[in-house]
Enzyme design. Structure first.
Site, PDB file in Angstrom:
ATOM      1  N   GLU A 260      -0.715 -15.343  30.986  1.00  0.00           N
ATOM      2  CA  GLU A 260      -0.787 -16.762  30.625  1.00  0.00           C
ATOM      3  C   GLU A 260       0.193 -17.545  31.486  1.00  0.00           C
ATOM      4  O   GLU A 260       0.564 -18.664  31.166  1.00  0.00           O
ATOM      5  CB  GLU A 260      -0.532 -16.964  29.126  1.00  0.00           C
ATOM      6  CG  GLU A 260       0.767 -16.409  28.607  1.00  0.00           C
ATOM      7  CD  GLU A 260       0.982 -16.745  27.149  1.00  0.00           C
ATOM      8  OE1 GLU A 260       1.006 -17.935  26.833  1.00  0.00           O
ATOM      9  OE2 GLU A 260       1.119 -15.802  26.347  1.00  0.00           O
TER      10      GLU A 260
ATOM     11  N   CYS B   7      -0.854 -14.337  24.325  1.00  0.00           N
ATOM     12  CA  CYS B   7      -0.341 -12.966  24.432  1.00  0.00           C
ATOM     13  C   CYS B   7      -1.378 -11.904  24.109  1.00  0.00           C
ATOM     14  O   CYS B   7      -1.115 -10.716  24.251  1.00  0.00           O
ATOM     15  CB  CYS B   7       0.848 -12.787  23.489  1.00  0.00           C
ATOM     16  SG  CYS B   7       2.191 -13.907  23.830  1.00  0.00           S
TER      17      CYS B   7
ATOM     18  N   THR C 117      14.258 -17.045  23.154  1.00  0.00           N
ATOM     19  CA  THR C 117      13.177 -16.040  23.136  1.00  0.00           C
ATOM     20  C   THR C 117      12.414 -16.001  24.462  1.00  0.00           C
ATOM     21  O   THR C 117      11.277 -15.567  24.519  1.00  0.00           O
ATOM     22  CB  THR C 117      12.192 -16.285  21.960  1.00  0.00           C
ATOM     23  OG1 THR C 117      11.504 -17.522  22.182  1.00  0.00           O
ATOM     24  CG2 THR C 117      12.905 -16.347  20.629  1.00  0.00           C
TER      25      THR C 117
ATOM     26  N   HIS D  15       3.024  -7.133  18.491  1.00  0.00           N
ATOM     27  CA  HIS D  15       3.359  -8.103  19.535  1.00  0.00           C
ATOM     28  C   HIS D  15       4.807  -8.524  19.296  1.00  0.00           C
ATOM     29  O   HIS D  15       5.208  -8.792  18.160  1.00  0.00           O
ATOM     30  CB  HIS D  15       2.424  -9.324  19.463  1.00  0.00           C
ATOM     31  CG  HIS D  15       2.938 -10.461  20.289  1.00  0.00           C
ATOM     32  ND1 HIS D  15       3.286 -10.293  21.611  1.00  0.00           N
ATOM     33  CD2 HIS D  15       3.239 -11.749  19.974  1.00  0.00           C
ATOM     34  CE1 HIS D  15       3.750 -11.441  22.080  1.00  0.00           C
ATOM     35  NE2 HIS D  15       3.735 -12.339  21.115  1.00  0.00           N
TER      36      HIS D  15
ATOM     37  N   ASN E  20      10.786 -11.945  25.548  1.00  0.00           N
ATOM     38  CA  ASN E  20       9.330 -12.017  25.402  1.00  0.00           C
ATOM     39  C   ASN E  20       8.671 -11.908  26.782  1.00  0.00           C
ATOM     40  O   ASN E  20       9.046 -12.625  27.714  1.00  0.00           O
ATOM     41  CB  ASN E  20       8.925 -13.338  24.718  1.00  0.00           C
ATOM     42  CG  ASN E  20       7.484 -13.316  24.201  1.00  0.00           C
ATOM     43  OD1 ASN E  20       6.735 -12.376  24.449  1.00  0.00           O
ATOM     44  ND2 ASN E  20       7.101 -14.359  23.472  1.00  0.00           N
TER      45      ASN E  20
ATOM     46  N   SER F 242      -1.174 -16.598  20.463  1.00  0.00           N
ATOM     47  CA  SER F 242      -1.188 -17.920  19.830  1.00  0.00           C
ATOM     48  C   SER F 242      -2.478 -18.665  20.134  1.00  0.00           C
ATOM     49  O   SER F 242      -3.120 -18.447  21.160  1.00  0.00           O
ATOM     50  CB  SER F 242      -0.002 -18.744  20.324  1.00  0.00           C
ATOM     51  OG  SER F 242       1.171 -18.319  19.694  1.00  0.00           O
TER      52      SER F 242
END
Ligand code: HMG
Length: 388
Positions: A79, A111, A152, A233, A276, A309
């Site tokens: 992404e 993700c 994050t 995840h 992340n 998401s």
């Protein structure tokens, strides 16, 4: 015949930023990040690194073993796209010298898309068992400075070779899916950082887990207690801990808090120091489990919860293969993480703000990465990647 993950390797940037430093600058308690979020460090990509160079670095050991002609399809999940039309995978195809008859495509759904890629790879191999499919997930997670998401961030890539009779994890065909059009996290084309409704996103993550699990239970005879471990995840470690407590509760599993924690603890080690990596994060979590679990996992079942998401979620299962421990890249991963360089706050800001030219101007990019591939320049609107 079984189908699944035959080999797995990951890569992250040489630079990292410690959340202790971020906490000091923000006058926040370090424990908010170390404990409350469950993260210690975030990978920071060098100026000459992007999803392509990270992906090629992750996949190199796999391609070196099987040979450049062995890969029939390359599925690239990201992404952090670098082009609206051309797949990032095509650059990797050249950098790794893959065969001209290799199919290449890029997939996107936040993700989640690495899981779509894995399932498609399994379907392709089930149809033609002699084929080997390379699945790569690669991302750089960026939020606005001074936003709750900042802690994050991170970056990383994972490469998985999907084959018949795999040596690591057999992926079972039953899945549970959930999809809903929600605005919890998104990144419009004109932005380099994601927009996120943080608290809402954690609620939707948990709702999707319950829904995908319920759907999985309709498709599979496996129950919660059939699983030895779970890979979630990993937007941040604490999210997986909360999710797993939620799932254990929903299933009235009868486990105490330590037993529930033990089912995911070994999936968290690498992500805790990388941050992340969006599409890659659950599969780096799987690598962490396979490489760090003290007891032999052969024969044990892993439950996977993939969340992207927007949102799409999937619950599926895998079974660890006898002898898996002989086919890991544990030493190389450990050396890569040990060799990283910490950056101070000023350098973190420099890396964060390093220009991502969007005006079509030509740019020579300074040579910084310690990886095997780098983005050397952008000239005439073309990205120029080289092997170092
Ligand atoms: P926040 O609102 O600043 O944090 O950011 P907080 O105030 O909720 O604190 C976090 C935790 O730290 C809390 O624990 C505090 O109590 C604790 P909890 O109540 O949650 O158990 N805490 C402390 N603990 C120990 N010592 C202390 C201390 N102080 C506080 N001194 C938020 C949290 C998640 C909103 C933020 O990190 C964020 O916006 N992150 C980005 C969004 C995200 O990651 N969402 C996850 C679900 S969506 C997803 O996974 C998809 C994604 O990967 C994207 C994609 O699919 O492409 C993001």
């Amino acid at each position: 015949m079984s189908v699944g993950i035959d080999e797995i390797s990951f890569y992250t940037s040489n630079y990292y930023f410690d959340l202790r430093t971020l906490a000091e600058v923000q006058n926040t308690d370090t424990e908010k990040y170390y404990q409350g979020i469950g993260q210690e460090k975030m990978g920071m990509a060098a100026p000459d690194e992007d999803v392509v160079t990270m992906a090629a670095n992750a996949a190199l050991p796999l391609v070196e073993r099987v040979g450049t002609d062995a890969v029939s399809t390359l599925l690239f999940a990201t992404e952090t796209g670098i082009d609206q039309s051309k797949s990032a995978g095509i650059y990797v195809h050249r950098l790794l010298n893959l065969h001209e008859n290799c199919r290449v495509v890029e997939l996107k759904q936040a993700c989640y898309s690495a899981t779509a890629a894995l399932q498609m790879a399994c379907a392709l191999v089930a149809r033609q068992p002699e084929k080997k499919v390379l699945v790569i997930a690669s991302d750089i997670a960026r939020y606005d400075l001074d936003s709750p998401g900042e802690a994050t961030q991170g970056c990383g890539a994972v490469a998985m070779l999907v084959t018949a009779n795999p040596r690591l994890v057999e992926i079972e065909p039953e899945v549970g899916n959930y999809a809903e059009d929600v605005m919890d996290f998104w990144r419009p084309n004109y932005r380099t950082t994601a927009l996120v409704d943080g608290k809402y996103s954690t609620k939707i993550y948990l709702k999707s887990l319950k829904k995908a699990w319920e759907h999985f239970r309709e498709a599979s005879s496996l129950a919660f207690n059939d699983f030895g471990h779970f890979c979630y995840h990993l937007p941040f470690g604490r999210m997986a801990q909360k999710a797993h407590q939620h799932l254990a509760k929903v299933n009235q599993a009868g486990l105490d808090a330590d037993q529930v924690e033990a089912q995911i603890a070994d999936t968290l080690h690498y992500n805790r120091t990388i941050g992340n990596s969006y599409t890659a994060s659950m599969y780096i979590g799987l690598t962490s489990l396979l490489e760090n679990c003290k007891h032999n996992l052969a024969g044990s079942r892993i439950g996977f919860f993939s969340y992207g998401s927007g949102c799409v979620a999937e619950f599926f299962s895998g079974k660890v293969v006898d002898g898996y421990e002989k086919h890991l890249h544990r030493e190389a991963h450990s050396q890569m993480l040990q060799a990283r360089t910490e950056v101070d706050y000023a350098r973190y800001l420099e890396l964060y703000r390093y220009p991502d030219p969007r005006d079509g101007s030509d740019n020579e990019i300074e040579a910084v990465t310690t990886g095997r591939f780098r983005l050397a320049a952008i000239r005439n609107h073309k990205r120029e990647y080289i092997a170092v």
